[in-house]
Design a protein around this motif. Structure first.
Motif, PDB file in Angstrom:
ATOM      1  N   ALA A 249      28.963  50.632  36.936  1.00 14.21           N
ATOM      2  CA  ALA A 249      29.859  50.050  37.632  1.00 14.21           C
ATOM      3  C   ALA A 249      29.663  50.199  39.211  1.00 14.21           C
ATOM      4  CB  ALA A 249      31.475  50.145  37.442  1.00 14.21           C
ATOM      5  N   GLY A 250      29.337  51.463  39.581  1.00 10.33           N
ATOM      6  CA  GLY A 250      29.113  51.903  40.845  1.00 10.33           C
ATOM      7  C   GLY A 250      27.863  51.136  41.727  1.00 10.33           C
ATOM      8  N   GLY A 251      26.817  50.966  40.793  1.00  9.90           N
ATOM      9  CA  GLY A 251      25.576  50.165  41.119  1.00  9.90           C
ATOM     10  C   GLY A 251      26.014  48.814  41.315  1.00  9.90           C
ATOM     11  N   ILE A 252      26.708  48.275  40.566  1.00 11.91           N
ATOM     12  CA  ILE A 252      27.150  46.821  40.769  1.00 11.91           C
ATOM     13  C   ILE A 252      28.181  46.708  42.022  1.00 11.91           C
ATOM     14  CG2 ILE A 252      28.668  44.982  39.746  1.00 11.91           C
ATOM     15  CD1 ILE A 252      27.609  46.058  37.007  1.00 11.91           C
ATOM     16  N   ALA A 253      28.987  47.646  42.030  1.00 14.14           N
ATOM     17  CA  ALA A 253      29.768  47.644  43.351  1.00 14.14           C
ATOM     18  C   ALA A 253      29.169  47.935  44.503  1.00 14.14           C
ATOM     19  CB  ALA A 253      31.036  48.939  43.440  1.00 14.14           C
ATOM     20  N   ARG A 254      28.359  48.759  44.536  1.00 13.06           N
ATOM     21  CA  ARG A 254      27.196  48.756  45.864  1.00 13.06           C
ATOM     22  C   ARG A 254      26.461  47.343  46.311  1.00 13.06           C
ATOM     23  NH1 ARG A 254      26.557  53.741  43.608  1.00 13.06           N
ATOM     24  NH2 ARG A 254      24.263  53.130  42.465  1.00 13.06           N
ATOM     25  N   LYS A 255      25.992  46.683  45.156  1.00 14.54           N
ATOM     26  CA  LYS A 255      25.429  45.546  45.295  1.00 14.54           C
ATOM     27  C   LYS A 255      26.332  44.529  45.972  1.00 14.54           C
ATOM     28  CE  LYS A 255      23.978  41.874  41.881  1.00 14.54           C
ATOM     29  NZ  LYS A 255      23.436  41.581  40.749  1.00 14.54           N
ATOM     30  N   HIS A 256      27.655  44.673  45.554  1.00 21.24           N
ATOM     31  CA  HIS A 256      28.388  43.368  46.144  1.00 21.24           C
ATOM     32  C   HIS A 256      29.322  44.072  47.295  1.00 21.24           C
ATOM     33  CE1 HIS A 256      27.577  40.280  42.942  1.00 21.24           C
ATOM     34  NE2 HIS A 256      27.615  41.277  41.784  1.00 21.24           N
ATOM     35  N   GLY A 257      29.275  45.080  47.654  1.00 19.03           N
ATOM     36  CA  GLY A 257      30.024  45.580  48.749  1.00 19.03           C
ATOM     37  C   GLY A 257      31.487  45.828  48.382  1.00 19.03           C
ATOM     38  N   VAL A 258      31.826  46.314  47.060  1.00 22.00           N
ATOM     39  CA  VAL A 258      33.199  46.339  46.628  1.00 22.00           C
ATOM     40  C   VAL A 258      33.359  47.576  46.121  1.00 22.00           C
ATOM     41  CG1 VAL A 258      33.518  43.887  46.321  1.00 22.00           C
ATOM     42  CG2 VAL A 258      32.596  45.139  44.372  1.00 22.00           C
ATOM     43  N   SER A 259      34.575  47.994  45.496  1.00 17.73           N
ATOM     44  CA  SER A 259      34.763  49.140  44.809  1.00 17.73           C
ATOM     45  C   SER A 259      34.589  49.213  43.366  1.00 17.73           C
ATOM     46  CB  SER A 259      36.206  49.631  45.120  1.00 17.73           C
ATOM     47  OG  SER A 259      37.201  48.872  44.407  1.00 17.73           O
ATOM     48  N   ILE A 260      34.399  50.335  42.613  1.00 18.60           N
ATOM     49  CA  ILE A 260      34.242  50.387  41.159  1.00 18.60           C
ATOM     50  C   ILE A 260      35.463  49.828  40.554  1.00 18.60           C
ATOM     51  CG2 ILE A 260      34.289  51.916  39.269  1.00 18.60           C
ATOM     52  CD1 ILE A 260      32.516  53.963  40.818  1.00 18.60           C
ATOM     53  N   SER A 261      36.704  50.001  41.049  1.00 16.30           N
ATOM     54  CA  SER A 261      37.825  49.474  40.673  1.00 16.30           C
ATOM     55  C   SER A 261      37.637  48.000  40.694  1.00 16.30           C
ATOM     56  CB  SER A 261      39.145  49.797  41.386  1.00 16.30           C
ATOM     57  OG  SER A 261      39.247  51.233  41.267  1.00 16.30           O
ATOM     58  N   ASN A 262      37.216  47.333  41.783  1.00 21.34           N
ATOM     59  CA  ASN A 262      37.106  45.676  41.962  1.00 21.34           C
ATOM     60  C   ASN A 262      36.139  45.294  40.786  1.00 21.34           C
ATOM     61  OD1 ASN A 262      36.809  45.940  45.417  1.00 21.34           O
ATOM     62  ND2 ASN A 262      38.515  45.484  44.116  1.00 21.34           N
ATOM     63  N   VAL A 263      34.958  46.047  40.403  1.00 16.92           N
ATOM     64  CA  VAL A 263      34.111  45.716  39.345  1.00 16.92           C
ATOM     65  C   VAL A 263      34.945  45.732  37.977  1.00 16.92           C
ATOM     66  CG1 VAL A 263      31.997  46.231  38.238  1.00 16.92           C
ATOM     67  CG2 VAL A 263      32.086  46.226  40.386  1.00 16.92           C
ATOM     68  N   ALA A 264      35.451  46.771  37.808  1.00 22.15           N
ATOM     69  CA  ALA A 264      36.242  47.028  36.542  1.00 22.15           C
ATOM     70  C   ALA A 264      37.262  45.840  36.420  1.00 22.15           C
ATOM     71  CB  ALA A 264      36.883  48.476  36.480  1.00 22.15           C
ATOM     72  N   THR A 265      37.893  45.652  37.293  1.00 19.65           N
ATOM     73  CA  THR A 265      38.984  44.515  37.108  1.00 19.65           C
ATOM     74  C   THR A 265      38.485  43.291  37.079  1.00 19.65           C
ATOM     75  OG1 THR A 265      40.674  45.963  38.398  1.00 19.65           O
ATOM     76  CG2 THR A 265      41.176  43.751  38.128  1.00 19.65           C
ATOM     77  N   ARG A 266      37.522  42.914  37.851  1.00 14.85           N
ATOM     78  CA  ARG A 266      36.730  41.608  37.922  1.00 14.85           C
ATOM     79  C   ARG A 266      36.124  41.379  36.507  1.00 14.85           C
ATOM     80  NH1 ARG A 266      37.113  36.879  40.646  1.00 14.85           N
ATOM     81  NH2 ARG A 266      35.819  35.689  39.166  1.00 14.85           N
ATOM     82  N   TRP A 267      35.566  42.384  35.760  1.00 14.36           N
ATOM     83  CA  TRP A 267      35.103  42.224  34.365  1.00 14.36           C
ATOM     84  C   TRP A 267      36.140  41.828  33.331  1.00 14.36           C
ATOM     85  CZ3 TRP A 267      35.914  44.276  29.564  1.00 14.36           C
ATOM     86  CH2 TRP A 267      34.953  43.907  28.782  1.00 14.36           C
ATOM     87  N   VAL A 268      37.232  42.050  33.659  1.00 13.14           N
ATOM     88  CA  VAL A 268      38.399  41.785  32.697  1.00 13.14           C
ATOM     89  C   VAL A 268      38.844  40.241  33.076  1.00 13.14           C
ATOM     90  CG1 VAL A 268      40.893  42.281  32.144  1.00 13.14           C
ATOM     91  CG2 VAL A 268      39.161  44.032  32.324  1.00 13.14           C
ATOM     92  N   LEU A 269      39.041  40.080  34.319  1.00  8.99           N
ATOM     93  CA  LEU A 269      39.569  38.805  34.833  1.00  8.99           C
ATOM     94  C   LEU A 269      38.508  37.514  34.557  1.00  8.99           C
ATOM     95  CD1 LEU A 269      42.179  38.065  36.553  1.00  8.99           C
ATOM     96  CD2 LEU A 269      40.828  38.459  38.509  1.00  8.99           C
ATOM     97  N   GLU A 270      37.324  37.911  34.409  1.00  5.95           N
ATOM     98  CA  GLU A 270      36.373  36.807  34.100  1.00  5.95           C
ATOM     99  C   GLU A 270      36.589  36.314  32.746  1.00  5.95           C
ATOM    100  OE1 GLU A 270      32.473  37.652  35.699  1.00  5.95           O
ATOM    101  OE2 GLU A 270      32.949  37.489  37.837  1.00  5.95           O
ATOM    102  N   HIS A 271      37.004  36.997  31.769  1.00  4.64           N
ATOM    103  CA  HIS A 271      37.236  36.406  30.451  1.00  4.64           C
ATOM    104  C   HIS A 271      38.086  35.314  30.512  1.00  4.64           C
ATOM    105  CE1 HIS A 271      35.444  40.523  29.580  1.00  4.64           C
ATOM    106  NE2 HIS A 271      35.130  39.798  28.482  1.00  4.64           N
ATOM    107  N   ALA A 272      37.775  34.031  29.698  1.00  4.22           N
ATOM    108  CA  ALA A 272      38.334  32.880  30.051  1.00  4.22           C
ATOM    109  C   ALA A 272      39.746  32.971  29.732  1.00  4.22           C
ATOM    110  CB  ALA A 272      37.630  31.888  29.160  1.00  4.22           C
ATOM    111  N   HIS A 273      40.048  33.942  28.541  1.00  6.02           N
ATOM    112  CA  HIS A 273      41.336  33.814  27.948  1.00  6.02           C
ATOM    113  C   HIS A 273      42.234  34.833  28.416  1.00  6.02           C
ATOM    114  CE1 HIS A 273      39.147  37.061  26.286  1.00  6.02           C
ATOM    115  NE2 HIS A 273      40.012  37.661  25.655  1.00  6.02           N
ATOM    116  N   VAL A 274      41.917  35.431  29.709  1.00  2.14           N
ATOM    117  CA  VAL A 274      42.686  36.401  30.673  1.00  2.14           C
ATOM    118  C   VAL A 274      43.381  35.593  31.969  1.00  2.14           C
ATOM    119  CG1 VAL A 274      42.832  38.342  32.002  1.00  2.14           C
ATOM    120  CG2 VAL A 274      41.626  38.229  29.887  1.00  2.14           C
ATOM    121  N   ALA A 275      44.631  35.415  31.715  1.00  2.00           N
ATOM    122  CA  ALA A 275      45.331  34.738  33.009  1.00  2.00           C
ATOM    123  C   ALA A 275      45.586  35.494  34.215  1.00  2.00           C
ATOM    124  CB  ALA A 275      46.672  34.117  32.584  1.00  2.00           C
ATOM    125  N   GLY A 276      45.938  36.963  33.944  1.00  2.00           N
ATOM    126  CA  GLY A 276      45.692  37.783  35.003  1.00  2.00           C
ATOM    127  C   GLY A 276      45.831  39.212  34.504  1.00  2.00           C
TER     128      GLY A 276
END
Length: 489
Positions: A249-276
């Motif tokens: 997650a840290g490597g992905i975060a550096r790539k996008h210029g965000v935090s590890i927490s952002n990557v972790a939360t974004r992974w969940v949020l991108e599932h189609a059945h997740v409203a929030g």
């Protein structure tokens, strides 16, 4: 910039980042209640920044009172959304008990209608959860409840509730890079019924963050949230697994210029059945609103998912389905059991000793036909338990989930498990089941429901197509168990 929004139901638009208030209970652990006005001012700051959907529960300390104070003081154009939960102890769910539970939520929030009332039930072997949800449906029709959701329901029981006519719009469950259960069977059920998930635990109590990358495992844990999620981490393979996922997650975060927490939360949020996703807030302390807004400034690409999948492959899947942490060992809760939630787990069924034969006992489920035909639901003789042919009869004579063999099978197996447990056994002691089905069209649904229940400790089984069953039933099941003692506390 403000958080993205999504319709949870018609007319119920929510922030895709919900502000969770479970940490109010942790902040009040010393017995000193947080000042409602001070807390309300903090909540209003979240709402004005677009984080206007708040999630709480009856046992989150004074969270409902603080939110009620915020709503009472609110003078903005659009009123914030207040979601709460009712988590009663297992027991009879009469109309009076349910109405009192709902009214308590209304009184504490100071509102005439709860935007979303979410229901939690500790043991599906106690069938009164369906009574509660049907009464909540009536109160929804009266206007006291806007929409109905559930929390920590597995796929089988979410499907059963919907098949029995409960108009659910959401299910709140744990979902994270560590706990990926909600991406499995539950996702299929959500798509089937157009139900959406509200995901909590997305940061595993803060462990899925830059702060813990490359750090050693803490010797002590000061708060309930981290105690709980460290259990999840250990079950998934331990601290080394967490570090592997954090590095990915840290490597992905550096790539996008965000935090590890952002990557972790974004992974969940991108599932189609997740409203929030529900992000916890410690009122008056740390606030991460600006960082959370970065969730909507990037998307994970195929390479990102491949990197995370490689990290996932080093972990052990969290056992069972969503919500099992509150119903099956290992209890992945703050204390490792349910002691901080319940003093005991009541059961609907009680064993009655045979006065003439020592070592023999029976249970009765209250079915209309038991006294007419002269049989009991289950009988124990020594270490052997035999369970009568059981149908999806709720109470005296109501058929559950008409025309849905899979849902009826789930309900029946709950009743069988409760009978075995009432006689001193454990559902894992079941050695044989026999299923009687009405028609070919019921085979797959019933088989899948049976297979889901017996993923571990599968019994011997025989399935019969009988062409017809009494009444509206699609399925009838009988069972045999031998008490081994292995599964007893």
């Amino acid at each position: 910039m403000q958080p993205d929004r999504k319709d949870l139901a018609p007319g119920l638009s929510i922030s895709r980042i919900l502000t969770g208030l479970w940490q109010v209970a942790d902040q009040e652990r010393d017995g000193k209640q947080m000042d409602p006005v001070t807390g309300a001012v903090s909540l209003a700051e979240y709402a004005k920044a677009g984080f206007d959907t708040f999630d709480m529960a009856d046992h989150y300390g004074s969270a409902e009172l603080i939110t009620g104070e915020m709503l009472n003081r609110w003078n903005g154009e659009t009123r914030p959304r207040a979601f709460t939960k009712w988590c009663p102890e297992p027991g009879p769910m009469t109309p009076e008990i349910v109405r009192a539970g709902v009214q308590d939520r209304l009184d504490r929030l100071g509102v005439g209608r709860v935007d979303l009332l979410q229901f939690h039930w500790w043991s599906f072997e106690h069938p009164a959860w369906l009574d509660a949800l049907h009464e909540m449906t009536k109160l929804r029709a009266e206007g006291l409840i806007g929409e109905i959701g559930v929390t920590n329901f597995d796929a089988a029981h979410l499907d059963l509730a919907l098949a029995d006519g409960i108009p659910l719009v959401s299910n709140q469950v744990s979902f994270s890079l560590i706990d990926r259960r909600a991406a499995g069977r539950l996702a299929e059920t959500c798509r089937k019924h157009d139900v959406q998930l509200l995901a909590y635990g997305t940061l595993c109590g803060g462990f899925l963050s830059d702060r813990w990358l490359g750090k050693r495992e803490p010797d002590t844990i000061a708060d309930w949230s981290r105690s709980k999620y460290l259990r999840f981490i250990n079950t998934a393979g331990g601290w080394d697994v967490l570090q592997t996922i954090l590095r990915a997650a840290g490597g992905i975060a550096r790539k996008h210029g965000v935090s590890i927490s952002n990557v972790a939360t974004r992974w969940v949020l991108e599932h189609a059945h997740v409203a929030g996703v529900i992000v916890g807030a410690r009122l008056g302390e740390n606030q991460h609103r600006d960082d959370n807004l970065k969730l909507f400034q990037f998307e994970l690409d195929a390479d990102d998912h491949e990197m995370l999948d490689r990290a996932f492959a080093t972990s052990v899947p969290i056992p069972g389905d969503c919500g099992d942490e509150y119903r099956e060992p290992p209890f992945l809760t703050a204390s490792g059991d349910l002691s901080h939630h319940l003093a005991s787990m009541p059961t609907e069924l009680e064993a009655v000793d045979d006065p003439e034969v020592p070592g023999r006992a029976r249970v009765f489920s209250g079915s209309l036909w038991e006294p007419i035909a002269g049989y009991c639901r289950a009988l124990r003789d020594g270490d052997r338990i035999v369970v009568s042919g059981t149908t999806a009869t709720h109470g005296v004579d109501r058929t559950v989930a008409l025309d849905d063999a899979g849902a009826q099978t789930t309900y029946i197996l709950d009743k069988i498990a409760a009978s075995v447990r009432a006689l001193g056994g454990d559902p894992k002691d079941i050695l044989r089941t026999r299923m009687y089905l009405r028609g070919d069209e019921d085979v797959e649904a019933a088989a899948r429901a049976h297979g889901f229940r017996f993923t571990t400790n599968p019994p011997a089984n025989t399935t019969f197509l009988v062409g017809n069953l009494i009444g509206d039933f699609r399925v009838e099941i009988e069972a045999e168990a031998v008490i081994s003692g292995k599964f007893q506390p």
